[in-house]
Design an enzyme around this catalytic site. Structure first.
Site, PDB file in Angstrom:
ATOM      1  CG  ASN A  17      -1.768   1.154   1.396  1.00 43.80           C
ATOM      2  OD1 ASN A  17      -1.723   2.075   0.563  1.00 43.80           O
ATOM      3  ND2 ASN A  17      -2.570   1.180   2.440  1.00 43.80           N
ATOM      4  NE  ARG A  24      -9.907  12.677   5.373  1.00 42.83           N
ATOM      5  CZ  ARG A  24      -9.785  11.437   4.894  1.00 42.83           C
ATOM      6  NH1 ARG A  24     -10.487  11.069   3.841  1.00 42.83           N
ATOM      7  NH2 ARG A  24      -8.979  10.568   5.453  1.00 42.83           N
ATOM      8  CG  HIS A  53     -13.167   3.698   3.609  1.00 48.24           C
ATOM      9  ND1 HIS A  53     -13.852   4.795   4.069  1.00 48.24           N
ATOM     10  CD2 HIS A  53     -11.870   3.910   3.961  1.00 48.24           C
ATOM     11  CE1 HIS A  53     -13.030   5.629   4.666  1.00 48.24           C
ATOM     12  NE2 HIS A  53     -11.808   5.111   4.612  1.00 48.24           N
ATOM     13  CD  GLU A  94      -8.946  -1.011   4.287  1.00 46.27           C
ATOM     14  OE1 GLU A  94      -8.437  -0.771   5.391  1.00 46.27           O
ATOM     15  OE2 GLU A  94      -9.262  -0.123   3.478  1.00 46.27           O
TER      16      GLU A  94
END
Ligand code: ADP
Length: 399
Positions: free
Chosen positions: A6, A239, A178, A384
Site C-alpha cells: 500500500n 475532515r 473504503h 483490507e
C-alpha cells in the site's frame, strides 16, 4: 507467498501472506520517503527491527523491504522467488475498474488517466507498482481498487444534481472509497451470521481516521457517503464531511480565504480536530468529553449524529435493514461511539446489549445487539490487506 503493498506519497505499508492467505509471515512500514528521518519498521513473528537510514525514493524503500524479508534473522523467505504474486492497493479506479485486475500496460495507462480524480493517491500507487514490478518482474501484480466495490451503485445514488453533460464530460460523480474494507466486512458478516450474503441488507460504518458508510444490499454497494473525493459524508478525524458549499464561496469572497486555504481547512483542520480544537484522535475526544470539555463533547455528539442520520437514510434507501456493522479504528474500539450512534434507533429495530458492546474491543468480532432486536448489530474488524491478498491469489491462479 503473496506480498501486499500500500503505497502512499511518502510511505509503503506491506504484509507478506502465506500462499493460502491464512497467515501473515511478515509486515512493516517504510515511512518518510524523501524526507529526513526516514525509517523501515519490520516485523516477522516476534522479531521486530527498525532501520533508520536515508530512503530517497520508493524504489530504495522496496529494496529495503526485500532485504528485510530475505534477512537470516528477521526475514520470512529464503529466496526472492518465494514471492509468487504482489497485490497493490489502488485508491481511485474511477468508473473504469469495476473489480480487481492483473496489472498490464493498459491498466497502467488507465490508472494514469485516473490521476486527475485522485491527484495525491494515484501517482503514489503508480510509483509503487512500477518500482515493485522492477524488483519482481516475473510474478503477477494485481491492483485492488478502493472505488471498485461501489461501481454497483445505481445512477440515482451516484449522480450529483449538477449539469449532466458537464459532469459526464469530467467524470464528476459519486465514486466512494473504503470499498475493499466494505467488501471484506460484508463477506465476513455473512460468514459470522452463517447466512448467505444475498439475504443481508446492511449498513456498514467504516469509522477510522477517514470514515464512510455504505448501504450494502445482498453483498452489493447501493450507496455510500464519500463522493468524488474523500471529504464528504460523515465527519472524520480532520475532515469535515458534508457541509453547505455556500461556505466555500463565503470564505473565499467575504473572508479572503484562498482555494488552497479552504482545501487545507476541509481536509486537515476540520472534523474532530476542528470542532474540539484539541485532537483528531477519538480516544482524546472521549477522555476530554468525560472530563467536561464542552467542545470535545460537541465533537463526539456531532460525530455520532452525522452517522445516525446516514443510517436512517440508508435504511430508507434499502426499504429497511437487517444488519448494522461497525468497523475500523473507532468502529472496532469505541463502545461509546457505537452506543451514541445506536441510541434512539429502536424505531428501526436497532437496540444494543451494553455488556456485549463494552466487550467488543481490540479486534474482537461479534454481535452486540439485544437478542430480540430485529436488526443484528455487529463489530467486525476490517482486514483490507487480507482482501487484497485473497483477490491477488485468485487472479494469479494461486488458490
Ligand atoms: P485509518 O483511517 O488511518 O486506517 P484506523 O482505522 O486505524 O485509521 O483508525 C484510527 C482511529 O481509531 C484513531 O484516530 C482513533 O481515533 C481511533 N481509535 C483507536 N483506538 C480507539 C479506542 N480504544 N477508542 C476510541 N477510538 C479509538
Amino acid at each position: 507467498m503473496i506480498l501486499v503493498v500500500n503505497c502512499g506519497s511518502s510511505t509503503i505499508k506491506y504484509q507478506l501472506f502465506s500462499q493460502d492467505v491464512e497467515t501473515v509471515a511478515a509486515k512493516g512500514t517504510v515511512a518518510k520517503i524523501g524526507e529526513s528521518g526516514s525509517t523501515l519498521e519490520h516485523q516477522a513473528g516476534d522479531q521486530k527491527i527498525t532501520i533508520e537510514q536515508e530512503i530517497p525514493s520508493h524504489g530504495v524503500g522496496f529494496e529495503l523491504i526485500i532485504d528485510a524479508l530475505l534477512d537470516d534473522e528477521h526475514g520470512a523467505i529464503s529466496d526472492i522467488h518465494d514471492i509468487t504474486a504482489v497485490g497493490h492497493r489502488a485508491v481511485h479506479g474511477a468508473d473504469v475498474f469495476v473489480e480487481s485486475t492483473i496489472i498490464d500496460e493498459d491498466v497502467i495507462k488507465n490508472l494514469e488517466a485516473c490521476v486527475p480524480l485522485a491527484p495525491l493517491h494515484n501517482p503514489a500507487n503508480l510509483t509503487g507498482i512500477r518500482q515493485a514490478q522492477e524488483l519482481l518482474p516475473d510474478v503477477p501484480h494485481v491492483a485492488v481498487f478502493d472505488t471498485a466495490f461501489h461501481q454497483t451503485m445505481p445512477p440515482q445514488a451516484y449522480t450529483y444534481a449538477l449539469p449532466y453533460d458537464l459532469c459526464h464530460e469530467h467524470k464528476i460523480r459519486r465514486y466512494g472509497f473504503h470499498g475493499t474494507s466494505f467488501r471484506y466486512v460484508s463477506r465476513r458478516t455473512a460468514e459470522l451470521l452463517n447466512r448467505p450474503v444475498t439475504e443481508l441488507k446492511s449498513v456498514i460504518c467504516h469509522l477510522g481516521n477517514g470514515a464512510s458508510l455504505a448501504a450494502v444490499d445482498g453483498g452489493k454497494s447501493v450507496d455510500t457517503s464519500m463522493g468524488l473525493a474523500t471529504f464528504c459524508g460523515v465527519m472524520m478525524g480532520t475532515r469535515s464531511g458534508d457541509f453547505d458549499p455556500a461556505i466555500v464561496f463565503h470564505l473565499h469572497d467575504q473572508v479572503n480565504f484562498s482555494l488552497e486555504e479552504i482545501d487545507r481547512m476541509i481536509f486537515k483542520e476540520s472534523g474532530l480536530l476542528g470542532v474540539s480544537g484539541l485532537s483528531n484522535d477519538m480516544r482524546t475526544i472521549e477522555t476530554q468529553a468525560g472530563e467536561g470539555h464542552e467542545r470535545s463533547q460537541l465533537a463526539l455528539d456531532l460525530f455520532a449524529y452525522m452517522i445516525k442520520k446516514y443510517i436512517g437514510a440508508y435504511a430508507a434507501a434499502m426499504g429497511g435493514i437487517n444488519t448494522l456493522v461497525f468497523t475500523a479504528g473507532i468502529g472496532e474500539n469505541s463502545p461509546i461511539v457505537r452506543q451514541k450512534v445506536c441510541e434512539g434507533l429502536g424505531f428501526l429495530g436497532i437496540t444494543i446489549d451494553d455488556t456485549a458492546n463494552d466487550q467488543a474491543i481490540r479486534g474482537k468480532e461479534g454481535v452486540i445487539s439485544n437478542p430480540d432486536a430485529s436488526v443484528t448489530v455487529l463489530v467486525v474488524p476490517t482486514n483490507e490487506e487480507k482482501m487484497i491478498a485473497l483477490d491477488t491469489a485468485e487472479l494469479a491462479g494461486l488458490k
